[in-house]
Write a protein that holds these residues in place. Structure first.
Motif, PDB file in Angstrom:
ATOM      1  N   VAL B  52       0.845  -1.197   0.000  1.00  0.00           N
ATOM      2  CA  VAL B  52       0.000   0.000   0.000  1.00  0.00           C
ATOM      3  C   VAL B  52       0.879   1.244   0.000  1.00  0.00           C
ATOM      4  O   VAL B  52       0.668   2.184  -0.770  1.00  0.00           O
ATOM      5  N   LEU B  53       1.926   1.208   0.849  1.00  0.00           N
ATOM      6  CA  LEU B  53       2.834   2.354   0.888  1.00  0.00           C
ATOM      7  C   LEU B  53       3.517   2.517  -0.463  1.00  0.00           C
ATOM      8  O   LEU B  53       3.668   3.632  -0.962  1.00  0.00           O
ATOM      9  N   PHE B  54       3.923   1.407  -1.048  1.00  0.00           N
ATOM     10  CA  PHE B  54       4.583   1.472  -2.360  1.00  0.00           C
ATOM     11  C   PHE B  54       3.644   2.100  -3.390  1.00  0.00           C
ATOM     12  O   PHE B  54       4.026   3.001  -4.138  1.00  0.00           O
ATOM     13  N   ALA B  55       2.381   1.631  -3.393  1.00  0.00           N
ATOM     14  CA  ALA B  55       1.428   2.129  -4.386  1.00  0.00           C
ATOM     15  C   ALA B  55       1.171   3.622  -4.205  1.00  0.00           C
ATOM     16  O   ALA B  55       1.033   4.371  -5.170  1.00  0.00           O
ATOM     17  N   LEU B  56       1.131   4.065  -2.943  1.00  0.00           N
ATOM     18  CA  LEU B  56       0.824   5.474  -2.683  1.00  0.00           C
ATOM     19  C   LEU B  56       2.021   6.382  -2.894  1.00  0.00           C
ATOM     20  O   LEU B  56       1.883   7.526  -3.322  1.00  0.00           O
ATOM     21  N   SER B  57       3.222   5.873  -2.585  1.00  0.00           N
ATOM     22  CA  SER B  57       4.387   6.756  -2.628  1.00  0.00           C
ATOM     23  C   SER B  57       5.142   6.650  -3.940  1.00  0.00           C
ATOM     24  O   SER B  57       5.993   7.476  -4.245  1.00  0.00           O
ATOM     25  N   ASN B  58       4.845   5.624  -4.748  1.00  0.00           N
ATOM     26  CA  ASN B  58       5.562   5.429  -6.000  1.00  0.00           C
ATOM     27  C   ASN B  58       5.315   6.608  -6.938  1.00  0.00           C
ATOM     28  O   ASN B  58       4.186   7.047  -7.111  1.00  0.00           O
ATOM     29  N   GLY B  59       6.386   7.097  -7.525  1.00  0.00           N
ATOM     30  CA  GLY B  59       6.234   8.221  -8.434  1.00  0.00           C
ATOM     31  C   GLY B  59       6.237   9.563  -7.724  1.00  0.00           C
ATOM     32  O   GLY B  59       6.245  10.608  -8.339  1.00  0.00           O
ATOM     33  N   GLU B  60       6.227   9.517  -6.381  1.00  0.00           N
ATOM     34  CA  GLU B  60       6.311  10.728  -5.535  1.00  0.00           C
ATOM     35  C   GLU B  60       5.277  11.783  -5.915  1.00  0.00           C
ATOM     36  O   GLU B  60       5.575  12.983  -5.960  1.00  0.00           O
ATOM     37  N   LYS B  61       4.065  11.325  -6.211  1.00  0.00           N
ATOM     38  CA  LYS B  61       3.015  12.297  -6.518  1.00  0.00           C
ATOM     39  C   LYS B  61       2.532  12.979  -5.255  1.00  0.00           C
ATOM     40  O   LYS B  61       2.140  14.129  -5.275  1.00  0.00           O
ATOM     41  N   ILE B  62       2.529  12.224  -4.139  1.00  0.00           N
ATOM     42  CA  ILE B  62       2.187  12.862  -2.873  1.00  0.00           C
ATOM     43  C   ILE B  62       3.375  12.741  -1.931  1.00  0.00           C
ATOM     44  O   ILE B  62       4.186  11.826  -2.061  1.00  0.00           O
ATOM     45  N   ASN B  63       3.451  13.673  -0.997  1.00  0.00           N
ATOM     46  CA  ASN B  63       4.524  13.676  -0.013  1.00  0.00           C
ATOM     47  C   ASN B  63       4.616  12.313   0.679  1.00  0.00           C
ATOM     48  O   ASN B  63       3.608  11.694   1.008  1.00  0.00           O
ATOM     49  N   PHE B  64       5.859  11.855   0.905  1.00  0.00           N
ATOM     50  CA  PHE B  64       6.057  10.514   1.460  1.00  0.00           C
ATOM     51  C   PHE B  64       5.356  10.335   2.804  1.00  0.00           C
ATOM     52  O   PHE B  64       4.739   9.311   3.064  1.00  0.00           O
ATOM     53  N   PHE B  65       5.429  11.356   3.650  1.00  0.00           N
ATOM     54  CA  PHE B  65       4.863  11.188   4.986  1.00  0.00           C
ATOM     55  C   PHE B  65       3.334  11.218   4.945  1.00  0.00           C
ATOM     56  O   PHE B  65       2.675  10.541   5.729  1.00  0.00           O
ATOM     57  N   VAL B  66       2.795  11.991   3.999  1.00  0.00           N
ATOM     58  CA  VAL B  66       1.340  11.959   3.795  1.00  0.00           C
ATOM     59  C   VAL B  66       0.949  10.556   3.317  1.00  0.00           C
ATOM     60  O   VAL B  66      -0.022   9.961   3.795  1.00  0.00           O
ATOM     61  N   ALA B  67       1.729  10.033   2.368  1.00  0.00           N
ATOM     62  CA  ALA B  67       1.465   8.700   1.857  1.00  0.00           C
ATOM     63  C   ALA B  67       1.540   7.665   2.978  1.00  0.00           C
ATOM     64  O   ALA B  67       0.734   6.732   3.048  1.00  0.00           O
ATOM     65  N   PHE B  68       2.502   7.864   3.879  1.00  0.00           N
ATOM     66  CA  PHE B  68       2.683   6.955   5.009  1.00  0.00           C
ATOM     67  C   PHE B  68       1.424   6.939   5.883  1.00  0.00           C
ATOM     68  O   PHE B  68       0.896   5.870   6.224  1.00  0.00           O
ATOM     69  N   LEU B  69       0.911   8.143   6.196  1.00  0.00           N
ATOM     70  CA  LEU B  69      -0.294   8.228   7.027  1.00  0.00           C
ATOM     71  C   LEU B  69      -1.504   7.653   6.292  1.00  0.00           C
ATOM     72  O   LEU B  69      -2.314   6.920   6.877  1.00  0.00           O
ATOM     73  N   LEU B  70      -1.598   7.982   5.004  1.00  0.00           N
ATOM     74  CA  LEU B  70      -2.704   7.446   4.195  1.00  0.00           C
ATOM     75  C   LEU B  70      -2.665   5.913   4.190  1.00  0.00           C
ATOM     76  O   LEU B  70      -3.694   5.249   4.304  1.00  0.00           O
ATOM     77  N   ALA B  71      -1.461   5.372   4.069  1.00  0.00           N
ATOM     78  CA  ALA B  71      -1.317   3.916   4.042  1.00  0.00           C
ATOM     79  C   ALA B  71      -1.823   3.308   5.349  1.00  0.00           C
ATOM     80  O   ALA B  71      -2.465   2.257   5.350  1.00  0.00           O
ATOM     81  N   LEU B  72      -1.557   4.002   6.460  1.00  0.00           N
ATOM     82  CA  LEU B  72      -2.050   3.504   7.750  1.00  0.00           C
ATOM     83  C   LEU B  72      -3.581   3.504   7.768  1.00  0.00           C
ATOM     84  O   LEU B  72      -4.206   2.575   8.286  1.00  0.00           O
ATOM     85  N   VAL B  73      -4.174   4.547   7.172  1.00  0.00           N
ATOM     86  CA  VAL B  73      -5.641   4.620   7.109  1.00  0.00           C
ATOM     87  C   VAL B  73      -6.176   3.465   6.252  1.00  0.00           C
ATOM     88  O   VAL B  73      -7.142   2.795   6.624  1.00  0.00           O
ATOM     89  N   VAL B  74      -5.524   3.257   5.099  1.00  0.00           N
ATOM     90  CA  VAL B  74      -5.942   2.152   4.224  1.00  0.00           C
ATOM     91  C   VAL B  74      -5.857   0.829   4.975  1.00  0.00           C
ATOM     92  O   VAL B  74      -6.749  -0.021   4.887  1.00  0.00           O
ATOM     93  N   MET B  75      -4.787   0.669   5.769  1.00  0.00           N
ATOM     94  CA  MET B  75      -4.639  -0.571   6.536  1.00  0.00           C
ATOM     95  C   MET B  75      -5.771  -0.711   7.558  1.00  0.00           C
ATOM     96  O   MET B  75      -6.269  -1.805   7.803  1.00  0.00           O
ATOM     97  N   ALA B  76      -6.172   0.402   8.148  1.00  0.00           N
ATOM     98  CA  ALA B  76      -7.272   0.359   9.128  1.00  0.00           C
ATOM     99  C   ALA B  76      -8.553  -0.132   8.440  1.00  0.00           C
ATOM    100  O   ALA B  76      -9.277  -0.982   8.985  1.00  0.00           O
ATOM    101  N   VAL B  77      -8.803   0.373   7.244  1.00  0.00           N
ATOM    102  CA  VAL B  77      -9.989  -0.059   6.494  1.00  0.00           C
ATOM    103  C   VAL B  77      -9.875  -1.557   6.169  1.00  0.00           C
ATOM    104  O   VAL B  77     -10.826  -2.322   6.341  1.00  0.00           O
ATOM    105  N   LEU B  78      -8.678  -1.944   5.726  1.00  0.00           N
ATOM    106  CA  LEU B  78      -8.460  -3.355   5.415  1.00  0.00           C
ATOM    107  C   LEU B  78      -8.694  -4.229   6.642  1.00  0.00           C
ATOM    108  O   LEU B  78      -9.257  -5.317   6.558  1.00  0.00           O
ATOM    109  N   GLY B  79      -8.266  -3.719   7.802  1.00  0.00           N
ATOM    110  CA  GLY B  79      -8.432  -4.460   9.054  1.00  0.00           C
ATOM    111  C   GLY B  79      -9.903  -4.682   9.359  1.00  0.00           C
ATOM    112  O   GLY B  79     -10.319  -5.773   9.758  1.00  0.00           O
TER     113      GLY B  79
END
Lengths: 386, 297
Positions: B52-79
């Protein structure tokens, strides 16, 4: 539905099956002189080896298209019949059986992993049909099987090339061997030890590690303690190469490194970046090695939009060499094709020059390449003993 | 290189990898405590987090740390989806169907990742982006920044988790749920929500561990398998169902492996953790902090 009607329906169904079945066989045996020639191909379409499988598929498709465009084999077109090898020993044997069912298939291109070919060997012996492989384990073609033809140089040759380059070109005498502990790694280690011994060098360190290792601190410590100035590696998985390279750089070890093909594989280079700059590897395929290799690289890039690698080059060669043998053979009986393959001399392929010996080994040279700022440059081609 | 710095390097590598085992083990322990389910897909949460982090941060379209937090949110949904899909429909059955469902989920996650992202290993940037080696050499010991981040995050999480469970009402409700569901229900605690929260939290820390190890291990669909196994070994050695056990077990396993590989054999590195597991099962099956099985029943 009453019983009689049911019986009638069943009878009609059986009859239709019978009739259509008969129709098919009579058709295929009818116009043999112009019917296409089928080449079976076991390709990994599912499982962990799909990427290599895709390259192998592309190489074969390109060769078939080129040969057909140039008029085919004595006027007959080639077609590829692909079966999924499922990236497993069981899968390739099943796929092989499935291909054998089709009696129109003249030759079969097998998978690359040596263990899978080893699993297929008994069936190949029984089937008596020429099978091509990209598996590099020395024993595959030295087990008495007359039907297996190898389109890559075997591991004994890569060991000779690595040992010779390390000792004669890089002038390193304190050599360590690092290898994965699977059949490929252990087999490579034995061959490298033997090749070094012939050059009067005994390895200062011989260290195995398990595939998918994530931390090479212990390996690097052992390398430091041994005082090795050169390192020969047989590593199966390129991500492992990436991790080792990164940690060698991080932990400040300077060493001359030549390894098997995984060292220059794209995943390893992408993962390790500059940590792999300056390292050497043996490679059976390099676009600058000969004209045919260059032409193949250009055609491949034009068709698939990316650079080919050794997976695509060997299946490309396999189709061409099979086609050459089928052109020369008096008929398409397996034994005739086999004899024609054994008679092939000096056939230039993308991988090198093919001269098949009685064991079924076609090639006897290896390229040494270097990673120069992420560009793989050809350093030299080393001819090996068979 | 002095012997001391050599030992320092091995110790650091062991602690760092042990920190990763700990993060995965924590997820296993929490779900086990809350629902008595051994979650065999916990290792794959690390893989999913990394992808998820790779998909969000690949290509650096969004800031890495924003992507990191977003990935945590995605994981929460997945959970939450995992809980609703795998645990909830089978919650009134014995533990076995649920365990088997988690194995099924694990297979699905791995092959799903393979189908979506392909077999090529992917690279994710480290949290602290430094040119050169991505670390610092002190006294002959190389400290990888990412490993330092992993150790700090592990310690911080363990501390936060302790404070959360001991000092907040929500934490106490979750604890009560894990101790006795029926009693908790009678006291008016929404048990289903508590269990869902536990799954969400476990998935998030599983995913977090994956995001943290991604720059070191590289992202592949199989990266969670070995981690999951080692984390199981760690939880058993530490005492199944005990948070302290997961921490100590994870770190100990990493260090023992690291020293075993350096001083005994690199080939049998993975065997050391299994040997340790075997010893514990034979001599102290309840683990270091574990309660007796009879008490649990």
């Amino acid at each position: 539905m009453n019983k009689r009607l049911a019986l009638l329906v069943a009878a009609v169904m059986v009859l239709t099956l019978f009739i259509t079945g008969c129709g098919k066989t009579s058709k295929s045996s009818g116009d043999k002189a112009t019917a296409p020639i089928k080449i079976g191909h076991i390709v990994h379409m599912t499982g962990s080896a799909v990427e290599a499988g895709g390259e192998e598929k592309n190489g074969a498709i390109l060769a078939v298209e080129e040969i057909n465009a140039a008029g085919g084999i004595n006027g007959r077109k080639l077609i590829l019949v692909q079966e999924d090898g499922q990236s497993s020993n069981v899968g390739v044997v099943q796929a092989f059986h499935k291909l054998l069912e089709d009696k129109d298939i003249a030759v079969i291109i097998g998978p690359s992993p040596s263990t899978q070919i080893a699993a297929m060997l008994p069936t190949i012996n029984d089937a008596k049909i020429p099978v091509a492989t990209g598996g590099t384990n020395y024993g595959l073609t030295h087990s008495g099987c007359q039907w297996l033809f190898r389109f890559r140089p075997h591991d004994g040759m890569s060991a000779q090339a690595m040992a010779s380059f390390m000792v004669n070109d890089l002038k390193q005498k304190k050599v360590a061997i690092v290898h994965s502990t699977d059949a490929f790694g252990n087999g490579g280690r034995d061959l490298a030890v033997a090749a070094l011994k012939k050059l009067g060098v005994t390895p200062v360190l011989d260290l195995g590690y398990n595939n998918d290792e994530k931390d090479f601190t212990a390996v690097i410590n052992a390398l430091k303690k041994s005082g090795a100035t050169g390192m020969i590696t047989y590593m199966t998985f390129s991500p492992d190469v990436g991790i080792l390279a990164k940690q060698i750089k991080q932990q400040g070890l300077k060493i001359n490194w030549i390894g098997s093909a995984s060292v220059t594989a794209t995943p390893a280079r992408q993962l390790a970046g500059e940590a792999l700059y300056g390292t050497y590897a043996v490679a059976d395929y390099h676009p600058d090695a000969n004209d045919k290799a260059k032409k193949f690289a250009d055609a491949y890039k034009a068709k698939f939009g990316k650079d080919p690698d050794f997976y695509s080059s060997w299946t490309y060669d396999a189709v061409y060499v099979f086609a050459e043998a089928m052109k020369k053979a008096p008929d398409l009986k397996p034994e005739s094709i086999r004899q024609a393959l054994l008679n092939i001399r000096g056939f230039q392929g993308a991988e090198g020059i093919y001269n098949f010996d009685q064991n079924g080994d076609g090639l006897d040279q290896y390229n040494v390449v270097q990673n120069v700022n992420d560009v793989i440059k050809l350093v030299k081609t080393i001819k090996a003993q068979r | 290189m002095s012997t001391l710095s050599l030992i320092g390097q091995i110790l650091f590598a062991g602690l760092a990898i042990g920190g990763v085992y700990t993060l995965v083990a924590l997820g296993i322990v929490l779900i086990y405590r809350a629902t008595n389910v051994v979650n065999f897909a916990q290792g794959d949460f690390t893989m999913l987090g990394a992808y998820v982090l790779f998909a969000l941060s690949n290509g650096e379209k969004i800031n890495f740390f924003v992507a990191f937090l977003l990935a945590l949110v995605v994981m929460a949904v997945l959970g939450l989806l995992f809980e609703l899909g795998v645990y909830y429909p089978l919650r009134n059955r014995s533990f076995l169907p649920v365990v088997i469902a988690t194995i099924g989920a694990s297979i699905m996650f791995q092959n799903g990742a393979l189908a979506i992202f392909g077999p090529m290993p992917q690279k994710v940037r480290p949290v602290i982006y430094a040119s050169g080696n991505g670390g610092i050499t002190l006294g002959g010991v190389f400290f990888d920044y990412q490993y330092i981040v992993i150790l700090v995050v592990t310690l911080a999480l363990v501390l936060l988790q302790y404070l959360f469970f001991e000092y907040t009402v929500l934490g106490k409700k979750m604890q009560a749920t894990s101790q006795d569901k029926d009693m908790a229900r009678m006291l008016g605690i929404p048990v289903s929500i508590m269990i869902a929260l536990t799954y969400i939290y476990s998935t998030v820390i599983g995913g977090l561990s994956g995001m943290l190890v991604a720059p070191i291990f590289f992202v592949t669909h199989k990266m969670g398998v070995m981690l999951g196994l080692k984390a199981f070994a760690a939880t058993i050695c530490g005492g199944f169902g005990d948070v302290r056990g997961a921490i100590l077990g994870g770190l100990a396993l990493g260090v023992i492996e690291s020293f075993g590989a350096a001083f005994i054999s690199t080939v049998y590195k993975d065997a050391f953790s299994l040997l340790l597991l075997l010893l514990f099962l034979l001599i102290r099956p309840q683990g270091i902090f574990g309660e007796k099985v009879a008490e649990k029943a």
